[in-house]
Scaffold this active site. Structure first.
Site, PDB file in Angstrom:
ATOM      1  CE  LYS A 154      11.059  54.520  -5.555  1.00 57.53           C
ATOM      2  NZ  LYS A 154      11.717  54.261  -6.828  1.00 57.53           N
ATOM      3  CG  ASP A 204      14.710  54.591  -8.062  1.00 56.29           C
ATOM      4  OD1 ASP A 204      14.099  55.477  -7.445  1.00 56.29           O
ATOM      5  OD2 ASP A 204      14.225  53.970  -9.019  1.00 56.29           O
ATOM      6  CG  ASP A 260      20.352  56.371   7.634  1.00 54.77           C
ATOM      7  OD1 ASP A 260      21.587  56.495   7.679  1.00 54.77           O
ATOM      8  OD2 ASP A 260      19.720  55.636   8.408  1.00 54.77           O
ATOM      9  CE1 TYR A 318      15.354  56.608   8.848  1.00 58.73           C
ATOM     10  CE2 TYR A 318      16.843  56.821  10.702  1.00 58.73           C
ATOM     11  CZ  TYR A 318      16.574  56.352   9.438  1.00 58.73           C
ATOM     12  OH  TYR A 318      17.517  55.621   8.769  1.00 58.73           O
TER      13      TYR A 318
END
Ligand code: NAI
Length: 408
Positions: A217, A271, A295, A150
């Site tokens: 991640k 995940d 987000d 972002y």
């Protein structure tokens, strides 16, 4: 006497009893939900403080109103006014997809360095929802708000800059990227990670919560997301050493039970978080994560308890804070007086909490809870509730304000 907020030496806001708070009404349904929310927020302050405290609302132009009035979608004077008043509340602002203008919301967050996007998600019965136990969700997401993908560092496919970056990657890093690729840069830094994680830990400490989970991640993106994890733990061990305990210690030394007055600091691959919040939401109190993960998980959690029309949001920095509805401008229902104003109203409660006006904040939350429980709700909810009665956005606001005024 000044009606502006100042900061003490620890950057804690000092709030005058009669305080000016700027607001941005927002585009689309912004006007509808703002008009419904103000009477609710005013009723809570009046009920809590019997006239000893009051808010004077000051409108700032932005979005379509900003463009009409000044030729700017985000006038510098509006950003300066938030800086000067320290706190603001806003409705949604429209952003075109693809070409053109950058998101005004992202610009506000970046220009004011509002580095923590805070989204508490909890269930309000009888809001229709897709899970068996929505009441087990009581999770606050702390999303880093200023970096990651972002950061806005992007080069268009086949542009000179993209070609130069692709060449650099080939020559210096010995990696091949298709020459017609668009390129985005993902910066994640220790300083910005640590200040976000510090806020999440401080929040858990102040509220007596049991765990903070670093969501990342890092198995794939080792030096960005993986280092978010590493720097997050460093912050916990360096500055919250007496408050935190690791997951291993909890299981090895305490039989899986988190000792009183300790916060379990743990981490999960992104995940897995999506799976675990569905299967065992009670395992999470606070989730701290980089921008993109945040987000996704905050909207997914909001959906889990019945949707974005309800979940409030705060964007907080060291010197300013902006509280906002988490949904968009909903152009399909704009101006029809049928939007759900709960997200903006509950963002007002977060704002009162930030100001230390906890009594007003609690009244707002209980008023919304009781208004929803009355089953006289907006169109997005009414159809999914047995015996639900559809009321307009403005009427829902009036019902909620009345419940607050009649409280106790
Ligand atoms: P959206 O949230 O505006 O709408 C998605 C769906 O949810 C629509 O069917 C809409 O009617 C419904 N919805 C949203 N809020 C609702 C409410 N309070 N009550 C009842 N129904 C509601 O998302 P969309 O369509 O992706 O975005 C529209 C515009 O909003 C875009 O320009 C986008 O950039 C902007 N946006 C602004 C945000 C902000 O200001 N923080 C956040 C998200 C989107």
């Amino acid at each position: 006497m000044t009606r502006k907020i100042t900061l003490d030496q620890n950057l804690k806001p000092i709030i005058p009893d009669r305080v000016v708070i700027p607001y941005i009404q927002g585009d689309g349904i912004g006007k509808d939900i703002w008009n419904a929310a103000v009477p609710v927020l005013d009723a809570a302050v009046e009920k809590a403080y019997s006239g000893e405290k009051a808010v004077e609302w000051k409108e700032l132009p932005a979005g379509e109103k900003g463009f009409e009035q000044t030729g700017e979608w985000l006038p510098a004077s509006s950003v300066d006014a938030i800086r000067e008043h320290r706190i603001a509340i806003k409705g949604p602002l429209m952003t075109p997809v693809g070409e053109g203008m950058r998101s005004l919301n992202v610009r506000i967050r970046q220009e004011l360095d509002l580095y923590a996007c805070i989204r508490p998600v909890r269930y309000y019965p009888p809001v229709p929802n897709p899970v068996k136990h929505p009441e087990k969700v009581n999770i606050t997401v702390f999303r880093e708000n200023t970096e990651d993908l972002y950061a806005g560092i992007e080069c268009d496919s086949s542009s000179d800059n993209a070609a130069r970056l692709i060449r650099f990657v080939k020559d210096e890093l010995k990696c091949t990227i298709p020459v017609d690729s668009s390129i985005g840069i993902k910066p994640i830094s220790p300083g910005r990670t640590k200040r976000l994680v510090a806020r999440a830990l401080q929040y858990a400490k102040t509220k007596g919560l049991k765990s903070v989970t670093l969501m990342h991640k890092g198995n794939i993106m080792k030096f960005t997301e993986g280092y978010f994890r590493k720097w997050g733990y460093e912050e916990a061990f360096e500055n919250f050493a007496h408050d935190v305990i690791t997951e291993d210690e909890v299981f090895e030394k305490h039989g899986g039970k988190i000792p009183d007055s300790r916060i379990m600091i743990k981490d999960r691959i992104a995940d897995m978080v999506f799976a675990e919040v569905l299967l065992k939401p009670e395992n999470f109190d606070v989730i701290a994560c980089p921008n993109l993960n945040g987000d996704f998980i905050s909207d997914a959690l909001a959906a889990q308890v019945g949707g974005l029309g309800i979940a409030p949001g705060a964007n907080v920095g060291d010197e300013c804070a902006v509280f906002e509805a988490t949904h968009g401008t909903a152009p399909d229902i704009a101006g029809k007086d049928m939007a759900n104003p709960c997200s903006l109203i509950l963002s007002g409660a977060l704002m009162f909490d930030h100001m230390g006006w906890h009594e007003a904040a609690e009244l707002v939350r209980s008023g919304v809870g009781r208004a929803l429980a009355s089953k006289r709700v907006t169109a997005d909810l009414a159809g999914g509730i047995e015996d639900g009665e559809e009321v307009s956005c403005s009427k829902f606001g009036r019902i909620t304000a009345r419940k607050i005024s009649q409280e106790g």
